[in-house]
Design a protein around this motif. Structure first.
Motif: not given
Ligand code: FE2
Length: 230
Positions: A20-23, A25, A51, A100-101
């Motif tokens: 997940d690039e945003q978080t 994870e 994770t 993540g998202t």
């Protein structure tokens, strides 16, 4: 989404990295013990933090890196409801794992083994050994059952849209990705085949046992936390 398909040539296993690039994870799906350094290097190079380790089933042909990854990164391990007891989380149909998202949705896809699950992420499904490209996972050990597998493929996996990308757990012919529509039309074990015809095909495969089965199944029931025998 970051998505990488990795290959272990000894067991012809595909491992997938989902990030997940945003978080930052990330999850690894079906990691192979011998490839742990390769996979951890890629996770680090892409700036990700592991994770989750997701298993599609207890494998008979390679040993999972799950326990070693958990020890080294703190990632939690996931199996299907009937999968290895060592898992941090057991999932079944409709469960969602958040990377993540990113939402990873679980499908129950038994038949190759009784604990097999598939993971849906956006426009793709990771089918493990339930549905492979122009094939299907053997059903002659680990509580495999061809009738169950036929129903899994035709009622659960083929219910996904035709454009859904199919990323299998193995390939022995150099193929990397397919679609649900392509497999419905061209999978020789399924296209135009009745349940009884599918069962006859699967029962007639006459395959030798996987080379690593004696070591792999007990090791994988412990998430791979067993020293190599050689
Ligand atoms: Fe398998």
């Amino acid at each position: 989404m970051i998505f990488r398909q990795l290959f272990d040539s000894q067991s012809s296993t595909y491992t997938y990295l989902i990030g997940d690039e945003q978080t930052g994870e990330a999850a690894l799906v079906d990691p192979v013990r011998e490839q742990i350094e390769r996979d951890l290097r890629l996770v680090a190079e892409l700036g990700l933090r592991l994770t989750w380790v997701l298993e599609t089933h207890v494998h008979a042909d390679h040993v999972t890196a799950a326990a070693m990854l958990r020890e080294r990164t703190g990632a939690r391990t996931v199996f299907g409801q009937r999968g290895a007891a060592c898992a941090d989380r057991h999932v079944s149909a409709g469960d969602v794992i958040l990377v993540g998202t990113l939402r990873v949705t679980v499908l129950d896809t038994p038949g190759h083994t009784d604990d097999s699950v598939s993971y849906v992420i956006g426009d793709r499904v990771l089918t493990g050994d339930a549905l492979t490209i122009r094939g299907a996972g053997r059903t002659d050990f680990q509580n495999g059952d061809p009738r169950t597998l036929y129903r899994t493929i035709t009622q659960v996996l083929f219910a996904l849209g035709d454009d859904t990308l199919v990323y299998p757990g193995h390939d022995y012919k150099g193929q990397t990705v397919s679609t649900i529509g392509e497999e419905r039309r061209h999978n020789p074990r399924l296209a135009g085949k009745s349940e009884d015809e599918f069962v006859a095909i699967m029962n007639g495969l006459g395959l030798a046992p996987p080379k690593q089965i004696a070591e792999a199944v007990p090791a994988n029931r412990a998430c791979g936390a067993v020293p190599a025998s050689a």
